[in-house]
Design a protein around this motif. Structure first.
Motif, PDB file in Angstrom:
ATOM      1  N   LYS A 194     -55.064 -13.130  22.789  1.00 59.44           N
ATOM      2  CA  LYS A 194     -54.804 -12.439  21.521  1.00 59.44           C
ATOM      3  C   LYS A 194     -55.372 -11.021  21.549  1.00 59.44           C
ATOM      4  O   LYS A 194     -54.720 -10.067  21.092  1.00 59.44           O
ATOM      5  CB  LYS A 194     -55.421 -13.229  20.366  1.00 59.44           C
ATOM      6  N   LEU A 195     -56.576 -10.852  22.087  1.00 57.44           N
ATOM      7  CA  LEU A 195     -57.193  -9.531  22.157  1.00 57.44           C
ATOM      8  C   LEU A 195     -56.403  -8.608  23.082  1.00 57.44           C
ATOM      9  O   LEU A 195     -56.216  -7.421  22.798  1.00 57.44           O
ATOM     10  CB  LEU A 195     -58.637  -9.658  22.641  1.00 57.44           C
ATOM     11  N   ALA A 196     -55.945  -9.152  24.196  1.00 56.42           N
ATOM     12  CA  ALA A 196     -55.247  -8.339  25.190  1.00 56.42           C
ATOM     13  C   ALA A 196     -53.892  -7.846  24.694  1.00 56.42           C
ATOM     14  O   ALA A 196     -53.406  -6.796  25.143  1.00 56.42           O
ATOM     15  CB  ALA A 196     -55.068  -9.132  26.480  1.00 56.42           C
ATOM     16  N   THR A 197     -53.270  -8.567  23.792  1.00 58.31           N
ATOM     17  CA  THR A 197     -51.935  -8.199  23.305  1.00 58.31           C
ATOM     18  C   THR A 197     -51.974  -7.630  21.896  1.00 58.31           C
ATOM     19  O   THR A 197     -50.944  -7.546  21.231  1.00 58.31           O
ATOM     20  CB  THR A 197     -51.000  -9.423  23.339  1.00 58.31           C
ATOM     21  N   ASN A 198     -53.182  -7.248  21.454  1.00 61.05           N
ATOM     22  CA  ASN A 198     -53.334  -6.693  20.103  1.00 61.05           C
ATOM     23  C   ASN A 198     -52.767  -7.635  19.047  1.00 61.05           C
ATOM     24  O   ASN A 198     -52.055  -7.233  18.132  1.00 61.05           O
ATOM     25  CB  ASN A 198     -52.671  -5.317  20.002  1.00 61.05           C
ATOM     26  N   GLN A 199     -53.066  -8.919  19.208  1.00 60.57           N
ATOM     27  CA  GLN A 199     -52.702  -9.992  18.279  1.00 60.57           C
ATOM     28  C   GLN A 199     -51.215 -10.340  18.286  1.00 60.57           C
ATOM     29  O   GLN A 199     -50.754 -11.108  17.448  1.00 60.57           O
ATOM     30  CB  GLN A 199     -53.110  -9.633  16.836  1.00 60.57           C
ATOM     31  N   ARG A 200     -50.448  -9.788  19.230  1.00 65.37           N
ATOM     32  CA  ARG A 200     -49.012 -10.071  19.230  1.00 65.37           C
ATOM     33  C   ARG A 200     -48.690 -11.449  19.791  1.00 65.37           C
ATOM     34  O   ARG A 200     -47.658 -12.046  19.437  1.00 65.37           O
ATOM     35  CB  ARG A 200     -48.267  -8.991  20.025  1.00 65.37           C
ATOM     36  N   SER A 201     -49.512 -11.962  20.684  1.00 63.74           N
ATOM     37  CA  SER A 201     -49.287 -13.313  21.218  1.00 63.74           C
ATOM     38  C   SER A 201     -49.498 -14.344  20.125  1.00 63.74           C
ATOM     39  O   SER A 201     -50.383 -14.205  19.273  1.00 63.74           O
ATOM     40  CB  SER A 201     -50.256 -13.593  22.370  1.00 63.74           C
ATOM     41  N   GLU A 244     -58.878 -14.347  24.308  1.00 57.78           N
ATOM     42  CA  GLU A 244     -58.708 -13.169  25.156  1.00 57.78           C
ATOM     43  C   GLU A 244     -57.236 -12.755  25.240  1.00 57.78           C
ATOM     44  O   GLU A 244     -56.926 -11.571  25.340  1.00 57.78           O
ATOM     45  CB  GLU A 244     -59.270 -13.431  26.556  1.00 57.78           C
TER      46      GLU A 244
END
Length: 546
Positions: free
Chosen positions: A144-151, A142
Motif C-alpha cells: 500500500k505504501l509503495a503504490t501510494n494506497q492505490r493497491s 508495504e
C-alpha cells in the motif's frame, strides 16, 4: 548518440522491460493462502487420493520448499499469521500469543482486540477488532505504501486474527465470520458499513445451507487407509454426539448459533466462496498496480484440535480442501490467468500426534496440567520467600511474576525467576526452563534458546519460559486428552508447507532450510518494494529461478 548507446547497452541505465515471454514485471494479484494447522506431511500422506488439480497442481507446476520451518515459540495461530506477513518473529512484531497478560491493565488481552472500534455487520462484539497490537508493518502494508494506497488489500478468514493480521494496518478491508448470525463481518477500523457485495453474499445464507447437511466421508470409508480406524478414544465429539464416528449429524448438533461451521469441511467451502466473490466484486488484479488477497482457511485447525492428525476426519477434510484449491485455481485461470497471479501457500503451525495414541504405540509422550504445576509453584515460592502473591499469571508456557509484590518485599527479581526455573524443571515432561534475565543477557543462533529468544518480547512476555519434551503438551486440566494441540519448537509444530505458484514461478523444489520469516522479503523482491520494517528473514528469490 553516445547517451542512447549507453542506455541500450548498460542494464543499469536501461528502462525496465517485460520479462521473457511477455510476462509483466510484477504480478497483477498476489494471493496468500494460510492453512491453519497444516503439517508438512499432509502434502504427501494423502497424495494418492488428491486430485490432479489442487495440491498436486500447486506442487507440480509450482516451487516447493520442502524444509520450511518456524523459528520461534510459541507456535500459535496469531504469531504465525503475523510472522508470515511481517517477515519477523514475535520478539519484533509483538504478537507473542493468541493472547497474553498485560501488566498495565492486569488482565489477558486478545491479539486483535480493540474496544475503540465497533462491529460492522452484526450487533455482537465480534467486530471490536483491529491490527492495533501488531507493532511492525506487513508486506501488505508495504505494498500500500509503495503504490501510494492505490493497491487493494483484503484479508479474509473465519477467524478474526486470520484476516486482520495478514491484511495489516492499511488494508482496504478485513472480513471474518460471526457465529452469532452466520455472516461475514468487519469493524469500523476499516469501514462504516459492509459493501453491497458482502451484504449480498451474507444474504445467500450459505452457513444455513451447509449446516443443514450431514458430514459423511468423500470416499468410501474403507479407503481411508492413511488414518486410524473410526471411533478412537483420543478423538473428540460434537456437543450431544455419542461417538466420534461418521456420518456426523451436523443439523442435530449445531445448536442455536452458526459456530459449528468452523468445525466441518464446509467451513473451507464457505471461505473459498467468499474469496472468489471478493476477487470478482473488488476487481482484484484488474487495476494498474498489484492487489493482494490474504486468505486463511481456519477449519483445519478446529478439526485437528478435535480429532488429532491421525483421524479419518482430518484426512477427509484435506481431501475436500484439495477440491477447494482446485476450484480456486480454476477460477484464477479464467479470471486473470496463472501467469498474472502469484500465489503462496503455507501454514501458521503444525500439530502434535495425540499423546494417548503415541503411548499405545509405546512412543514416549504425555501431558502436563499447567494449573496444578502453577499451584505447586505458588506454594513453593511461599515457603521460599514468604507468603505473598508471587505469581500473577501463567499462560503460553510462561510464568508472569508479580513485580509489585517482589519490589514491596524487597526481593531480588532475578533470584525469584531463577528459583521458579529450578522448581519447574523438576516436573515430568519439562525439557527446559529459562528466565528472561538469561534471555536478555545471552544470544542464541540455534537450539531451544533461539526459539525462546525470538518469541520473547519484554513488554508482553513472562518472566520464566517453559519448553516441554517432544510429544508433550498441556492438557488444560482435562482428564482425557482428545485431539491435538500445538505451540512447541519440535518439528511436528514447526515444519509446514511453503509452495509458490503462478507468475514467473518455475516448476521445482528445494530442500534448503527456509523459515517462515522468509516469505515477506521474498514477496518484496518480486514486487520490487521495500521489505516490512521489522524484517529479519531473507529473500528466497535466488532459489526460485527459471
Amino acid at each position: 548518440m553516445c547517451l542512447a548507446l549507453l542506455f541500450a547497452c548498460c542494464p543499469a541505465f536501461a528502462q525496465k522491460k517485460k520479462s521473457k515471454k511477455g510476462m509483466p514485471d510484477v504480478p497483477k494479484l498476489v494471493i496468500g493462502i494460510v492453512v491453519d494447522q497444516m503439517r508438512y506431511d499432509y502434502l504427501y500422506r494423502y497424495w494418492d487420493k488428491y486430485s490432479n488439480n489442487g495440491f498436486k497442481r500447486l506442487i507440480g507446476e509450482g516451487f516447493n520448499f520442502r524444509n520450511n520451518h518456524y523459528n520461534y515459540v510459541p507456535t500459535y495461530t496469531a504469531p504465525g499469521h503475523a510472522s508470515i506477513y511481517t517477515g519477523t518473529t514475535p520478539s519484533v512484531h509483538g504478537i507473542v500469543g493468541n493472547d497474553w497478560y498485560n501488566r498495565s491493565i492486569g488482565r489477558n488481552v486478545y491479539c486483535a482486540e480493540d474496544t475503540s472500534v465497533k462491529t460492522v455487520g452484526s450487533t455482537s462484539k465480534a467486530g471490536e477488532m483491529s491490527p492495533a497490537n501488531l507493532l511492525a508493518t506487513t508486506i501488505t502494508d508495504e505494498l500500500k505504501l509503495a503504490t501510494n494506497q492505490r493497491s487493494k488489500v483484503i484479508g479474509l478468514s473465519l477467524k478474526d486474527r486470520g484476516a486482520i493480521l495478514p491484511a495489516g494496518h492499511v488494508a482496504n478491508a478485513a472480513y471474518w465470520f460471526d457465529g452469532s448470525n452466520g455472516n461475514m463481518i468487519s469493524s469500523t477500523y476499516y469501514m462504516q458499513e459492509l459493501p453491497a457485495w458482502v451484504q449480498a453474499f451474507n444474504n445467500r445464507r450459505l452457513a444455513d445451507q451447509y449446516l443443514s447437511q450431514q458430514w459423511n466421508t468423500l470416499l468410501p470409508i474403507v479407503q481411508y487407509t492413511e488414518s486410524t480406524q473410526d471411533d478412537q478414544p483420543f478423538e473428540g465429539t460434537f456437543s450431544g454426539e455419542a461417538k466420534p464416528v461418521f456420518p456426523h449429524n451436523i443439523p442435530a448438533y449445531r445448536g442455536k448459533t452458526f459456530d459449528l461451521l468452523r468445525s466441518i469441511p464446509a467451513g473451507n467451502t464457505y471461505t473459498k466462496e467468499f474469496a472468489i466473490e471478493a476477487i470478482k466484486a473488488e476487481n482484484l488484479g484488474k487495476g494498474a498496480v498489484t492487489d493482494f488477497l490474504a486468505i486463511s482457511f481456519s477449519t483445519p485447525d478446529y478439526i485437528g484440535h478435535q480429532y488429532g492428525p491421525d483421524a479419518i476426519e482430518v484426512e477427509d477434510n484435506y481431501l475436500r480442501l484439495d477440491q477447494e484449491m482446485a476450484d480456486l485455481l480454476k477460477f484464477i485461470d479464467g479470471y486473470l490467468g496463472k501467469e498474472n497471479v502469484l500465489i503462496f501457500l503455507t501454514a501458521d503451525h503444525g500439530g502434535a500426534h495425540n499423546p494417548t495414541y503415541l503411548q499405545q504405540l509405546r512412543i514416549p509422550a504425555g501431558t502436563i496440567n499447567n494449573s496444578v504445576i502453577t499451584d505447586s509453584l505458588k506454594k513453593h515460592l511461599n515457603q521460599r520467600f514468604g507468603k505473598a502473591e508471587w505469581v500473577i499469571k501463567s499462560t503460553n508456557q510462561q510464568v508472569y511474576l508479580n513485580h509489585g509484590v517482589i519490589e514491596s518485599k524487597k526481593a531480588n527479581l532475578v533470584e525469584v525467576q531463577e528459583e521458579c526455573a529450578r522448581f519447574l524443571q523438576r516436573f515430568p515432561g519439562v525439557y527446559r526452563t529459562m528466565t528472561t534475565d538469561a534471555l536478555l543477557r545471552t544470544h542464541w543462533e540455534k537450539g531451544m534458546g533461539m526459539f525462546m529468544e525470538k518469541g520473547y518480547m519484554s513488554l508482553r512476555s513472562g518472566d520464566v519460559l517453559v519448553a516441554l519434551q517432544p510429544g508433550w503438551y498441556d492438557n488444560y486440566g482435562r482428564a482425557e486428552v482428545k485431539g491435538t494441540s500445538h505451540g512447541s519448537s519440535w518439528s511436528y509444530d514447526t515444519h509446514v508447507p511453503l509452495l509458490w505458484y503462478g507468475w514467473q514461478i518455475p516448476a521445482g523444489e528445494s530442500s534448503v532450510r527456509t523459515e517462515i520469516v522468509d516469505i515477506a522479503p521474498s514477496l518484496a523482491t518480486w514486487l520490487r518494494i521495500q521489505e516490512p520494517n521489522g524484517t529479519t528473514g531473507r529473500s528466497l528469490a535466488e532459489h526460485v529461478q527459471k
